[in-house]
Design a protein around this motif. Structure first.
Motif, mmCIF file in Angstrom:
data_model
loop_
_atom_site.group_PDB
_atom_site.id
_atom_site.type_symbol
_atom_site.label_atom_id
_atom_site.label_comp_id
_atom_site.label_asym_id
_atom_site.label_seq_id
_atom_site.Cartn_x
_atom_site.Cartn_y
_atom_site.Cartn_z
ATOM 1 N N ALA A 172 -32.647 -27.372 5.613
ATOM 2 C CA ALA A 172 -32.254 -27.549 4.207
ATOM 3 C C ALA A 172 -31.530 -26.314 3.685
ATOM 4 O O ALA A 172 -30.536 -26.429 2.949
ATOM 5 C CB ALA A 172 -33.494 -27.843 3.362
ATOM 6 N N ARG A 173 -32.039 -25.129 4.074
ATOM 7 C CA ARG A 173 -31.362 -23.901 3.641
ATOM 8 C C ARG A 173 -29.956 -23.822 4.229
ATOM 9 O O ARG A 173 -29.004 -23.417 3.551
ATOM 10 C CB ARG A 173 -32.183 -22.679 4.050
ATOM 11 C CG ARG A 173 -33.434 -22.465 3.214
ATOM 12 C CD ARG A 173 -34.000 -21.080 3.439
ATOM 13 N NE ARG A 173 -34.419 -20.896 4.815
ATOM 14 C CZ ARG A 173 -35.644 -21.138 5.263
ATOM 15 N NH1 ARG A 173 -36.568 -21.580 4.427
ATOM 16 N NH2 ARG A 173 -35.962 -20.939 6.519
ATOM 17 N N ALA A 176 -27.781 -26.133 2.344
ATOM 18 C CA ALA A 176 -27.459 -25.579 1.027
ATOM 19 C C ALA A 176 -26.395 -24.491 1.135
ATOM 20 O O ALA A 176 -25.457 -24.424 0.327
ATOM 21 C CB ALA A 176 -28.722 -25.030 0.369
ATOM 22 N N GLU A 179 -23.085 -26.115 1.758
ATOM 23 C CA GLU A 179 -22.540 -26.725 0.547
ATOM 24 C C GLU A 179 -22.026 -25.666 -0.422
ATOM 25 O O GLU A 179 -20.973 -25.834 -1.045
ATOM 26 C CB GLU A 179 -23.632 -27.571 -0.116
ATOM 27 C CG GLU A 179 -23.205 -28.259 -1.401
ATOM 28 C CD GLU A 179 -22.113 -29.291 -1.190
ATOM 29 O OE1 GLU A 179 -21.510 -29.732 -2.186
ATOM 30 O OE2 GLU A 179 -21.845 -29.664 -0.017
ATOM 31 N N ARG A 180 -22.792 -24.573 -0.548
ATOM 32 C CA ARG A 180 -22.345 -23.489 -1.428
ATOM 33 C C ARG A 180 -21.039 -22.891 -0.914
ATOM 34 O O ARG A 180 -20.144 -22.543 -1.709
ATOM 35 C CB ARG A 180 -23.433 -22.425 -1.511
ATOM 36 C CG ARG A 180 -24.625 -22.838 -2.345
ATOM 37 C CD ARG A 180 -25.856 -22.031 -1.968
ATOM 38 N NE ARG A 180 -25.671 -20.620 -2.215
ATOM 39 C CZ ARG A 180 -26.130 -19.989 -3.296
ATOM 40 N NH1 ARG A 180 -26.774 -20.674 -4.224
ATOM 41 N NH2 ARG A 180 -25.944 -18.710 -3.458
ATOM 42 N N ASP A 283 -27.426 -14.908 -6.766
ATOM 43 C CA ASP A 283 -27.676 -15.843 -7.866
ATOM 44 C C ASP A 283 -28.290 -15.135 -9.059
ATOM 45 O O ASP A 283 -27.952 -15.427 -10.209
ATOM 46 C CB ASP A 283 -28.604 -16.964 -7.395
ATOM 47 C CG ASP A 283 -27.894 -17.933 -6.465
ATOM 48 O OD1 ASP A 283 -26.657 -17.868 -6.391
ATOM 49 O OD2 ASP A 283 -28.580 -18.744 -5.823
ATOM 50 N N ARG A 365 -33.411 -21.299 -12.813
ATOM 51 C CA ARG A 365 -32.989 -21.670 -11.454
ATOM 52 C C ARG A 365 -33.188 -20.541 -10.457
ATOM 53 O O ARG A 365 -33.293 -20.791 -9.256
ATOM 54 C CB ARG A 365 -31.528 -22.123 -11.459
ATOM 55 C CG ARG A 365 -31.322 -23.535 -11.985
ATOM 56 C CD ARG A 365 -29.950 -24.065 -11.585
ATOM 57 N NE ARG A 365 -28.877 -23.317 -12.220
ATOM 58 C CZ ARG A 365 -28.323 -23.625 -13.378
ATOM 59 N NH1 ARG A 365 -28.764 -24.675 -14.056
ATOM 60 N NH2 ARG A 365 -27.336 -22.906 -13.879
#
Length: 387
Positions: A172-173, A176, A179-180, A283, A365
């Motif tokens: 999943a990481r 992610a 996608e980022r 982030d 977030r």
């Protein structure tokens, strides 16, 4: 197993005390007392023990003491229930040791209790009783072999499930991050390139305005538009860097932002850094930067000319950014300007555009919190991210 050991200890003590000869301090009675003590102590230690990291020798010691003591009691007290102690010792061996080693150690105990039963039993069915003793030991040993194997399979299954969960989280990481990276690439290809082209066009317009000697206010507007475009391009690149995971020091970002606010928004701002700066996640850096951008834009809009303090504080527990102003300057009109405060085009400045709600959502977030509210005549925004 532990509950069974306490039950066996109670049965063993009750049986020995009711059988003859009774425990004593001389001769045969002393041997019975010592054998009973061996049973009680080994059962007690085994029932209280929770450390599974002992060596095999230490693990085998208690069952062997219990089995030998039980055989001694069976020989000296034929009427006692000593076979229970011996079969319990066999069960302990198979429950705590490798099956092959447990079988090697349990075999002499089982053969001994069978031989003693045949030797001391006065009845004609002594052989059947001995066989029953052997079967009891074999059945208990088999039960605990299967129980131990089931426990090991259960532990192995839990390990595999944990590894599978870790693998899913890593996948999943990775998804992610991919996608980022894709979003960052799209931002760079579309927004950043468009702003770059706009900056070039505005630079051309500025040169044409200088050549044709247009109105100075129009020339200044073109110059400022070019500056805003370049600053927007820098913000876009900063967002792309955050998406890609690149690290930009928070202090450097705030220094640049405060300088822009002093120049563009006519805010008397002070910047203070307290504590030892630490590296934050991209982030978190972006959330702090956008929050500070929004808070300073609001200060210029609603408290024009008010002294504003930006404090970045590093503590062992968290990183805290505070932006506070002292309220609207005395004599300011509804447009946010007074006799001593120049009018600034706040709407044209590249603020965050999120408002307090967007600021809170951005901080949440990244695991942070936002506190905003009036203090005295001014307004304070505090953003905090745990260390």
């Amino acid at each position: 197993m532990h509950l069974m050991l306490w039950v066996v200890m109670v049965l063993t003590v009750a049986s020995v005390l009711q059988s003859r000869p009774h425990p004593g301090v001389t001769g045969e009675r002393l041997v019975i007392s010592l054998a009973l003590a061996g049973c009680v102590l080994s059962l007690t230690f085994a029932a209280l023990a929770r450390d599974t990291g002992k060596s095999e020798a230490a693990t085998a010691a208690l069952p062997l003491v219990l089995g030998v003591s039980g055989n001694v009691l069976a020989f000296l007290q034929p009427a006692s229930m000593s076979v229970v102690s011996v079969s319990t010792a066999v069960a302990m061996l198979f429950a705590r040791l490798r099956p092959r080693l447990a079988a090697v150690l349990a075999a002499p105990l089982t053969v001994a209790i069978a031989a003693i039963t045949v030797y001391v039993s006065p009845s004609s069915n002594a052989f059947q009783v001995a066989v029953a003793c052997v079967l009891l030991c074999v059945v208990l040993g088999a039960v605990y072999v299967f129980a131990r194997q089931a426990r090991l399979r259960h532990d192995h299954t839990e390990l595999l499930l944990a590894e599978l969960e870790d693998s899913r989280e890593a996948e999943a990481r990775a998804a992610a991050v991919a996608e980022r990276t894709r979003i960052a690439r799209e931002l760079h290809d579309i927004l950043a390139q468009s702003l770059s082209a706009l900056s070039v066009q505005l630079e051309g317009a500025r040169k044409l305005a200088e050549r044709d000697q247009v109105d100075p206010s129009l020339h200044q507007l073109i110059v400022r538009s070019g500056e805003l475009t370049r600053e927007g391009l820098a913000d876009a690149r900063r967002a792309v860097a955050a998406l890609r995971g690149d690290d930009v020091p928070m202090v450097d970002q705030l220094t640049t932002l405060v300088g822009r606010c002093r120049r563009d928004l006519a805010l008397p701002i002070t910047l203070s850094v307290i504590g030892q700066p630490r590296t934050l996640a991209p982030d978190a850096n972006l959330a702090f930067y956008r929050g500070a951008q929004e808070a300073l834009t609001n200060a210029a809009r609603y408290a024009a000319g008010s002294p504003t303090a930006v404090v970045l504080r590093y503590t062992p527990q968290a990183t805290v950014l505070t932006i506070s102003d002292q309220g609207r300057a005395a004599g300011a009109d509804d447009d946010g300007a007074g006799t001593n405060v120049p009018v600034t085009p706040v709407e044209a400045w590249t603020g965050g555009g999120n408002g307090l709600r967007g600021m809170r959502e951005r901080m949440e977030r990244v695991g942070g919190v936002t506190h905003a509210g009036p203090i005295g005549q001014g307004w304070t925004v505090e953003m905090e991210i745990p260390a």
